[in-house]
Enzyme design. Structure first.
Site, PDB file in Angstrom:
ATOM      1  N   HIS A 155      -3.008  -0.368  -2.489  1.00  0.00           N
ATOM      2  CA  HIS A 155      -4.217   0.346  -2.102  1.00  0.00           C
ATOM      3  C   HIS A 155      -5.265   0.250  -3.216  1.00  0.00           C
ATOM      4  CE1 HIS A 155      -5.864   3.432   0.663  1.00  0.00           C
ATOM      5  NE2 HIS A 155      -6.477   3.901  -0.404  1.00  0.00           N
TER       6      HIS A 155
ATOM      7  N   ASP B  65       0.842  -1.199   0.000  1.00  0.00           N
ATOM      8  CA  ASP B  65       0.000   0.000   0.000  1.00  0.00           C
ATOM      9  C   ASP B  65       0.877   1.248   0.000  1.00  0.00           C
ATOM     10  OD1 ASP B  65      -1.781   2.099   0.595  1.00  0.00           O
ATOM     11  OD2 ASP B  65      -3.068   0.783   1.788  1.00  0.00           O
TER      12      ASP B  65
END
Length: 232
Positions: free
Chosen positions: A201, A170
């Site tokens: 993400h 992420d």
């Protein structure tokens, strides 16, 4: 399947627009779907419709209603992504929790459901954590929640089950933040953490370039099982 409605804000200053999908024949439980920073767009509405197809009342509030009502953005369009970041900067998370509380009360009162869960993405993933710590939500799930590592001091207040999906690559929640989340929540009796190796993400977005099909299917299956265990 779904329609727009409004929910009175807790402070009496205005009404929260929300997309609501109701299953045929009613439901015994509800799920609040907290959007990313892109508003109640097509992907979020699809998530609501999918939960309704599984027998839940599903409600997605317009999180930016106080300053950008009705916004719907596409994260794959650079200009719209930057616009979304601007709205994120204006968002007051404390007021967001109040809006979640208003939605919980509305669902229990207007829809007559016994239990209410919440699933959130990105900004909504942060709100899932905050709802678990600050409201009586029955169960919460956060996907790639941002800034949770900065709010771990509230973890003692989590009384009902919380599950967090954490993609290890992420680019908004880096390794240090991920470590802090694991260190702070890994032993909490009400918290379940799942890592997704190499995913970024937005991997569970319903549509667009960010989606990873295998990762999304795995995480969504875990979420379905989690809600089935705690809401029914």
């Amino acid at each position: 399947m779904g329609e727009m409605t409004t929910i009175a804000a807790l402070d009496g200053n205005g009404a929260i627009p929300a997309y609501v999908a109701t299953p045929d024949g009613g439901a015994g439980a509800a799920i609040i779907v907290m959007p990313e920073i892109f508003g109640v767009n097509e992907g979020i509405r699809k998530k609501c419709d999918d939960w309704a197809a599984q027998g839940y009342v599903a409600l997605a509030p317009d999180v930016f209603w106080r300053f950008a009502p009705g916004v719907q953005l596409d994260p794959d369009v650079p200009e719209q992504l930057q616009e979304a970041f601007g709205y994120f900067g204006q968002f007051d998370a404390d007021l967001g929790v109040q809006d979640i509380e208003a939605a919980i009360r509305w669902l229990r009162g207007e829809k007559g459901v016994a239990k209410v869960g919440l699933v959130g993405f990105c900004l909504g993933g942060r709100m899932a954590y905050m709802a678990a710590a600050r409201t009586d939500i029955d169960a919460s799930v956060g996907y790639y929640g941002v800034m949770i590592d900065q709010m771990l001091g509230e973890s003692h207040a989590i009384a009902n089950p919380l599950m967090l999906h954490i993609p290890t690559a992420d680019h908004f929640v880096g390794p240090e933040a991920q470590k802090a989340i694991h260190d702070g929540l890994g032993s909490h009796p009400k918290v379940t953490l799942h890592d997704y190796e190499g995913l970024d993400h937005g991997f569970a977005a319903e549509m667009g370039n960010r989606r990873d099909e295998a990762g999304a299917q795995l995480a969504d299956g875990r979420t379905r099982d989690f809600f089935a265990a705690h809401l029914k």
